[in-house]
Scaffold this active site. Structure first.
Site, PDB file in Angstrom:
ATOM      1  N   SER A   3      65.062  27.735  15.555  1.00 46.25           N
ATOM      2  CA  SER A   3      65.329  28.667  16.646  1.00 46.25           C
ATOM      3  C   SER A   3      65.480  27.870  17.934  1.00 46.25           C
ATOM      4  O   SER A   3      65.364  26.647  17.936  1.00 46.25           O
ATOM      5  CB  SER A   3      64.184  29.668  16.780  1.00 46.25           C
ATOM      6  N   LYS A   4      65.713  28.610  19.001  1.00 43.37           N
ATOM      7  CA  LYS A   4      65.901  27.991  20.323  1.00 43.37           C
ATOM      8  C   LYS A   4      64.786  27.004  20.668  1.00 43.37           C
ATOM      9  O   LYS A   4      65.010  26.020  21.362  1.00 43.37           O
ATOM     10  CB  LYS A   4      65.942  29.087  21.400  1.00 43.37           C
ATOM     11  N   ARG A   5      63.573  27.310  20.178  1.00 44.60           N
ATOM     12  CA  ARG A   5      62.431  26.430  20.454  1.00 44.60           C
ATOM     13  C   ARG A   5      62.706  24.983  20.043  1.00 44.60           C
ATOM     14  O   ARG A   5      62.142  24.055  20.566  1.00 44.60           O
ATOM     15  CB  ARG A   5      61.202  26.905  19.664  1.00 44.60           C
ATOM     16  N   GLY A  48      65.374  23.374  20.377  1.00 44.71           N
ATOM     17  CA  GLY A  48      66.451  22.749  21.155  1.00 44.71           C
ATOM     18  C   GLY A  48      67.763  23.431  20.849  1.00 44.71           C
ATOM     19  O   GLY A  48      67.796  24.638  20.607  1.00 44.71           O
TER      20      GLY A  48
END
Ligand code: GLU
Length: 491
Positions: free
Chosen positions: A255-257, A259
């Protein structure tokens, strides 16, 4: 259903094309190419709040950049269109009429509050079944018709058989079995006339004659519902292949976490599309269990559903960068220059449009300096900056360590004198080496110290690509000007 493979990628334009979606697109596309079938792009834009034209455009751009071409869909059209779900509302309406006529659906008049209350009650009783309790299922036909005629808002729900087993074959996971008693009568058409995902997707997949549904396993719990819609409509159920999740390095769903997750971000970071296709394909599929690098053609000739792995794949940015370096190295010098060097230098403002065309041969020679040293395209600019920028500052540490030393001034004087003797027209690696190679022994200085002093002068730093090649590319005048400049810093 046709014998010919027809597969689709059906993104919702509620965001950009991300890594997981791109992998799904690649698998569908490669499968179609392998079987000389048809790859369809359909835009599932029924969510009016979150779907945007910009996102649709960005998805098309990312697919195009990756080299994934579609045979039917936006821009290219096709016999099964339209390919935007918002342009297919009549079709969903028509299919619903058929379901009504067959008694497969019924209107539900429950309000949002009533449904929420029913859910709460079920949760409080800790019922094993938490779905819609079937409140409107038994409303007599005449009463339902009267309420509809009176304008009462209603959805349309499918009548799920009470005690049946739904099975489907998943090519990746094997046979899947579900009990209808665990499924509620889910909504096909909302009260505002918009179709739900499970309904629209089946109507479209059926009418578009999709033979294999290859998609992320986040949809596997939807599949029994979709199978029921196929059956209610009397269509043949296609084959399914649900792809395992992609995990980040910490073992959690990517996920966005973690990067960058959008394909566009990888383009901007300087990855080649070929690298992305190769790497993303490996997240859940293998050619032969060992080959890591294979061409797009090899993929298109060999892709099969049997080799898709059931296990989640781990996305490793480090490996992706390594692979990009390999792809860059494998390019011809000319291709490397055109696809990597020139765009990177333009982006960094080190060259202008037209500079490359004016002296292609010169630019192409820089490939051997950059190729072995970079993994991402933008890294080329700082690496080769010294070839373009005469005003760079000498790296302070490099000067202290290699130039500002007793005796180096004299050595540099000798070097400058010797190099001045080379004819301007013969200023190339061979002649430069011929002059420089014997000098350390004559001057009684270690080769390392000798060449490092020159290196700092020529490239402004003690770490840089090949020296003689750099000098040839800079030319006699610029090389000597730099050596004179660094001479002033030597002792
Ligand atoms: N529009 C759906 C999504 O993006 C498609 C899922 C499917 O392939 O059925 O998740």
């Amino acid at each position: 259903m046709t014998d010919k493979v027809r597969v689709r990628f059906a993104p919702s334009p509620t965001g950009l094309l991300h890594i997981g979606g791109a992998r799904t697109a690649i698998y569908n596309w490669a499968f179609a190419r392998k079987h000389k079938g048809t790859f369809i792009l359909r835009i599932d834009d029924t969510d009016p709040e979150r779907s945007t034209e910009e996102n649709t455009q960005a998805i098309l751009d990312s697919l195009t950049w990756l080299g994934i071409d579609w045979d039917e869909g936006p821009l290219v059209g096709g016999d099964y269109g339209p390919y935007f779900q918002t342009q297919r509302f009549d079709t969903y309406e028509e299919a619903l009429e058929q379901l009504k006529a067959k008694g497969e659906v019924y209107p539900c008049f429950c309000t949002a509050e009533e449904l929420a209350k029913a859910r709460e009650d079920a949760a409080q009783r800790s019922d094993s079944f938490q779905g819609y309790p079937g409140t409107c299922r038994h409303i007599p036909k005449e009463e339902a018709e009267a309420r509809i005629a009176a304008g009462e808002p209603h959805t349309w729900r499918i009548r799920v058989p009470e005690k049946e087993t739904v099975t489907f074959e998943d090519v990746v996971r094997g046979p899947q079995v579900f009990q209808t008693k665990d499924l509620d009568d889910f909504v096909l058409m909302r009260s505002d006339g918009t179709p739900t995902y499970n309904y629209a997707t089946v109507v479209d997949d059926a009418l578009m004659e999709i033979t294999h549904i290859i998609r992320g396993d986040d949809h596997i719990s939807n599949t029994p519902r979709q199978v029921m819609v196929y059956e209610a409509l009397g269509y043949e159920v296609p084959k399914f292949a649900h792809l395992s999740m992609i995990l980040g390095s910490d073992g959690k769903r990517l996920s966005k976490r973690h990067g960058a997750t959008g394909v566009k971000e990888y383009k901007d970071r300087g990855f080649l599309p070929e690298t992305m296709i190769n790497y993303l394909t490996l997240l859940g599929w293998s050619l032969d269990g060992e080959t890591t690098i294979f061409s797009v053609d090899t993929l298109k000739e060999n892709f099969d559903l049997q080799r898709i792995s059931k296990n989640p794949a781990v996305f490793d940015d480090e490996k992706l960068q390594w692979m990009n370096g390999e792809y860059l190295k494998a390019l011809s010098d000319e291709a490397f220059t055109e696809q990597a060097t020139v765009p990177a230098l333009l982006e960094a403002g080190l060259i202008q449009e037209g500079d490359y065309e004016a002296r292609k041969d010169w630019f192409i020679k820089t490939a051997e300096l950059a190729k072995p040293r970079i993994r991402l395209i933008p890294e080329i600019a700082p690496l080769l900056q010294y070839l373009f920028d005469d005003t760079m500052d000498f790296d302070q540490k490099s000067v202290e360590k290699n130039v500002a030393k007793e005796g180096i001034g004299e050595v540099l004087d000798k070097i400058i004198e010797a190099l001045e003797g080379i004819d301007e027209n013969e200023w190339d690696v061979a002649h430069i080496d011929e002059v420089l190679q014997p000098m350390p022994e004559v001057l009684e200085i270690s080769k390392k110290k000798f060449f490092q002093a020159i290196r700092v002068g020529i490239t402004f730093s003690q770490v840089s690509p090949q020296l003689s090649e750099s000098m040839e590319l800079l030319g006699k005048e610029r090389s000597l000007a730099r050596l004179r400049k660094v001479r002033a810093l030597a002792l």
